[in-house]
Design an enzyme around this catalytic site. Structure first.
Site, mmCIF file in Angstrom:
data_model
loop_
_atom_site.group_PDB
_atom_site.id
_atom_site.type_symbol
_atom_site.label_atom_id
_atom_site.label_comp_id
_atom_site.label_asym_id
_atom_site.label_seq_id
_atom_site.Cartn_x
_atom_site.Cartn_y
_atom_site.Cartn_z
ATOM 1 C CE LYS A 1 117.956 76.096 18.064
ATOM 2 N NZ LYS A 1 119.035 75.614 18.875
ATOM 3 N N GLY B 1 118.644 78.893 35.335
ATOM 4 C CA GLY B 1 119.841 79.045 34.504
ATOM 5 C C GLY B 1 119.515 79.826 33.246
ATOM 6 C CB SER B 2 119.885 83.110 32.261
ATOM 7 O OG SER B 2 121.146 83.653 32.608
ATOM 8 C CD GLU C 1 122.694 83.252 35.537
ATOM 9 O OE1 GLU C 1 122.292 82.527 34.613
ATOM 10 O OE2 GLU C 1 123.705 82.987 36.218
ATOM 11 N N GLY D 1 123.853 74.087 33.259
ATOM 12 C CA GLY D 1 125.148 73.644 32.758
ATOM 13 C C GLY D 1 125.123 72.168 32.441
ATOM 14 C CB ALA E 1 127.157 71.034 17.603
ATOM 15 C CG HIS F 1 120.394 98.816 0.357
ATOM 16 N ND1 HIS F 1 120.179 99.147 1.680
ATOM 17 C CD2 HIS F 1 119.373 99.356 -0.346
ATOM 18 C CE1 HIS F 1 119.073 99.884 1.767
ATOM 19 N NE2 HIS F 1 118.558 100.008 0.546
#
Lengths: 457, 443
Positions: A52, A176-177, A199, A262, A310, A436
């Protein structure tokens, strides 16, 4: 040396293990946690958190690249990959010491070293023997590699290498996607690399709703990525100039490759076989409380199987500890309400059943959709690309699933997760007042749309 | 000091019941013998009397709460010289329940402050149905009464899965998969594909096939009796291999004898019904054919040395089977007197569990409705039930000549696990002989 006595010993200090340790300590257990590397596990050292941090850098770069769209002028953005990486490592280190502090505060004994199970209730770490009434295995998982797809850390990477890249790729192949592959694709693409995603299945992000996959496919291609579905990488040849990949029989040269096909559970050398612990394709088999087939031995998180997330591990840790300590409110794990998030640009977030899975399960469905282009806040943000899709059971009004793609959706999805946890129906969601202007209004509109009542579309 | 009033056991096997009605309110003074509440079990309504003196301090289980566990505290009395410390003491005993029964049930030191629903840890028990919106919606769709559902969510909140469980439905299969072939047997729980449980393993209390929703309907709450009937008769038809034997029985002699006896009994205010005599005939037939007076008990067979006849009595909202004990050895007048009392109290819902359980065989008579012949469902664990039709004038061959006789058809339903065809036939023939030669019943 005599055994040290604990109520609970936890092997692995990732988000499953350390959360379980804290909860157990709160409930009066004497807890030890064993870690062979760094407290916090993959998540905050090599996974969720540092990625992140990287993605934040690429996002800001993206904004500056597009400053003129906001009436700003900025020169060409330069970057120092080493410094971007350094920031990511700092973030990880900060959280790592945070976990250390939490362990101390909660009087959890941290034991550094490699654990092996001498029995279901006795753990060996080097010379030390820790015995406990219960043991939780929370050893996690690592990147899966295949004989023909092996990382070397130089040009062929797993997520772990990609997090501290030795060089900036110019031409990157992501194999891998899933969430990990797409996040790194997004990061390196925004940083300027030419990216190809391969993929095997017929669409990227194959666990997501088909419409979300299709949306992402289009969005990523628009950003300049190449996406090849129903494609397999048969061979990787590392040469001094780069990596030659054989994809569906064709050879193509890349500067770097990320293998994101994976994960594999960390079950080796724990002594599981000797105890007769049942596994299922390598993952430890548990019931909904985290119990293995061996009394006193529990397992949580990635080592027990999908989804490898996690927050799933943390929750399983709480569930197991509350069961161990026989809390009256203890509740078994409900795997049907685990949200999933992908922090690419655009972001993807979802919970529950996809439309196809809902139909497969026999539900008659009502589907609502609301595009970002219909939302004032999204337009003001300059983030008018995205979709909020909701799937309801036509008979009961149960929110079967929610699927979102677009800016900040990873922060929004919990609204639907709470709704599902409380078993809200469309009626409560419709009766809720959304502030809003926010992106969250689209969550309301999507629900309204499922019942033909959307306002801004 | 505070005195706990607990849910009484009305029979040795009672685990829970419905607290139907309170006859007291907070602040009322009660003394021993006062009727304080009515409790409904699967078949009867019983009154609960106070055994202690005091002022009602708290009512902990609201009227109408179902499945209140035996021994759960239902109310509290503030006695004399009162301090608030609650004393764990079972204070209430059922009005008429056999004393040993209550004692047996009370022995179990069950840690049951658990009434119908899990409640917030400290608060008083309030019978309110905290249910999720989805649970309420699904309950409405499935016609499930939330009051009868035990919540498993946080603080006992009723969630969707609880409602589905209460409806006897696998939580997963909400709708039948499209691909599933229409089951030829309507009885098969249709969306079973999702639940691989072998049908025999889990005796579903109610069929899961949902009624059509497009037809306007009113969801009628099941009474405890209806639930019991549904459960027991489903079990019977699913688990007991029934076979049926029918005989025609000439009634003229019995009717003649009945008229004479009734004339003689008139002064005593006793009137025998045909049914009273058939009860005795069935009991005597069972004594003559002891192999038919049996019950299948899993790994053994129980052959009874006494014939206790369960007599099916229609009552408002269902039926009940009061038992005439040792009917073979009771005089007809005694049977008639007992039957009258039992039937009257049955209609008021005031029978005690021991009065309607534990028969060895049953009789069901629909003759008064003009039914010619029918097959009854065995009332387990009994081994047989006799279904009696109307006595009517029929052409009848007497001494090779066509004559008119009053004849009824009687059909025995037999549990083939316990009774074979020949034994059943022997029993039917003994019954026929006794009815046709009724003087044998008097001897």
């Amino acid at each position: 040396m005599s055994a040290e006595q604990f109520d609970l010993v936890i092997i692995g200090s990732g988000p499953g293990g350390y959360v379980a340790a804290i909860r157990a300590s709160q409930l009066g257990q004497k807890v030890a946690i064993v870690e062979r590397e760094r407290l916090g596990g993959i998540c905050l050292n090599w996974g969720c958190i540092p990625t992140k941090a990287l993605l934040r850098s690429s996002e800001i770069k993206h904004y500056i690249d597009h400053a003129s769209a906001y009436g700003l002028s900025a020169g060409e953005v330069g970057f120092d990959l080493a410094k971007v990486t350094e920031r990511s490592r700092k973030v990880a280190n900060q959280l790592n010491s945070g976990v250390k502090g939490l362990m101390k505060k909660n009087r959890v004994t941290v034991v550094e070293g490699v654990a092996t199970l001498a029995s279901a209730t006795s753990v060996k770490v080097g010379e030390r023997t820790l015995s406990a009434k219960n043991v939780i295995v929370a050893t996690g998982a690592r990147a899966r590699e295949l004989p023909h797809l092996k990382a070397d850390g130089e040009r062929v990477w797993t997520y772990r290498h990609a997090m501290v890249p030795p060089a900036m790729p110019t031409d990157l192949l992501v194999i891998g996607s899933g969430a990990i592959g797409v996040e790194f694709a997004s990061f390196f693409s925004d940083m300027g690399a030419k990216v190809t995603i391969v993929e095997m299945l017929d669409r990227i992000l194959p666990v997501e709703d088909e419409e979300i996959s299709a949306f992402m496919d289009k969005a990523l291609k628009k950003q300049g990525m190449t996406i090849r579905t129903k494609a397999a990488v048969e061979k990787l040849d590392v040469t001094p100039e780069g990596v030659t990949a054989t994809i569906n029989g064709e050879r193509q040269i890349f500067s770097h490759v990320i293998i994101a096909i994976g994960i594999a559970p960390n079950t080796e050398d724990l002594g599981l076989e000797a105890l007769g612990v049942q596994t299922d394709r390598g993952h430890i088999r548990t019931d909904e409380w985290g119990r293995t087939n061996v009394p006193g031995l529990w397992a949580i998180g990635d080592v027990t199987g999908a989804p490898w997330l996690a927050h799933k591990a943390s929750h399983e840790g709480i569930v197991a500890v509350e069961k161990i300590t026989e809390q009256p409110h203890a509740h078994p794990m409900d795997k049907s309400n685990i949200p999933g998030c992908t922090y690419s640009r655009p972001q993807v977030a979802s919970v529950g059943l996809t439309e196809a899975k809902a139909r497969e399960a026999g539900h008659e469905v009502k589907v609502g959709k609301f595009p970002f282009i219909g939302n004032g806040k999204a337009i003001a943000l300059g983030e008018a690309e995205g979709l909020v899709k909701t799937v309801f059971d036509a008979k009961t009004g149960a929110l079967l699933g929610a699927h979102m793609v677009g800016a900040e959706v990873t922060e929004l999805i919990q609204g639907y997760v709470i709704a599902r946890a409380c078993e809200a129906t469309e009626a409560e969601l419709m009766a809720t007042i959304f502030p809003h202007p926010t992106l969250s209004e689209m969550m309301h509109e999507s629900v309204l749309d499922a019942y033909g009542r959307a306002i801004h579309i | 000091m505070a005195i706990d009033i607990t849910m009484p056991a009305l029979s040795p096997t009672m685990e829970s019941g419905t607290l139907a009605k309170w006859l007291i309110k907070v602040g009322d003074a009660v003394k021993p013998g006062d009727v304080i509440a009515e409790i409904e079990t699967d078949k009867a309504t019983m009154e609960v009397e106070a055994v202690d003196e005091g002022v009602v301090a708290e009512i902990l289980v609201a009227a109408g709460t179902e499945e209140v566990k035996v021994n759960a505290v239902i109310a509290r009395l503030q006695g004399e010289g009162d301090e608030a410390a609650p004393v764990p003491k079972a204070a209430a005993a059922p009005a008429h329940a056999p004393a040993p029964a209550a004692a047996v049930a009370a022995q179990a030191p069950v840690a049951v402050p658990a009434p119908a629903k899990p409640l917030t840890p400290q608060g008083p028990l309030v019978a309110r149905n905290i249910a999720s919106p989805l649970a309420r919606r699904v309950a409405q769709l499935l016609g499930v009464d939330l009051g009868a559902v035990t919540g498993t969510g946080p603080n006992g909140r009723i969630v969707k899965a609880d409602v589905e469980a209460a409806a006897g439905k696998a939580p997963a299969a909400v709708a039948a998969p499209v691909a599933a072939a229409p089951a030829p047997a309507a009885a098969a729980p249709a969306p079973a594909a999702a639940a691989p449980a072998p049908a025999a393993a889990a005796p579903a209390p109610a069929p899961v096939v949902l009624p059509p929703t497009e037809v306007p309907f009113e969801a009628v709450k099941l009474s405890n009796m209806r639930k019991t009937i549904a459960r027991r008769l489903t079990e019977s038809k699913q688990q007991v291999p029934h076979f049926y034997l029918t005989v025609d029985v000439r009634l003229d002699a019995l009717l003649k004898l009945r008229a004479e006896l009734n004339k003689a009994l008139e002064s005593r205010g006793i009137k025998l019904s045909v049914n009273d005599m058939l009860v005795k005939a069935e009991a005597l037939a069972l004594m003559q054919v002891p192999d038919a007076n049996v019950s299948f008990a899993g790994d053994s067979l129980r052959r009874f040395s006494r014939a206790d006849i369960s007599v099916a009595v229609a009552i408002p909202g269902g039926l009940i089977t009061p038992v005439i004990r040792d009917a073979a050895n009771k005089s007809l007048s005694k049977i008639a007197t007992e039957m009258k009392d039992l039937a009257a109290r049955a209609k008021e819902g005031k029978l005690q569990p021991p009065e309607y359980t534990g028969g060895t065989a049953s009789i069901s008579n629909l003759g008064m409705y003009g039914i010619k012949q029918f097959d009854a469902v065995i009332n387990p664990p009994e081994g047989l039930i006799l279904a009696v039709g109307a006595g009517e004038k029929r052409p009848y061959i007497v001494d090779d000549a066509l004559a008119i006789a009053t004849v009824m058809s009687a059909t025995g339903s037999f549990d083939h696990r316990a009774i074979d065809g020949a034994v059943g036939a022997e029993f039917m023939s003994a019954f026929k002989a006794l009815v046709e030669n009724p003087l044998g019943m008097l001897a």
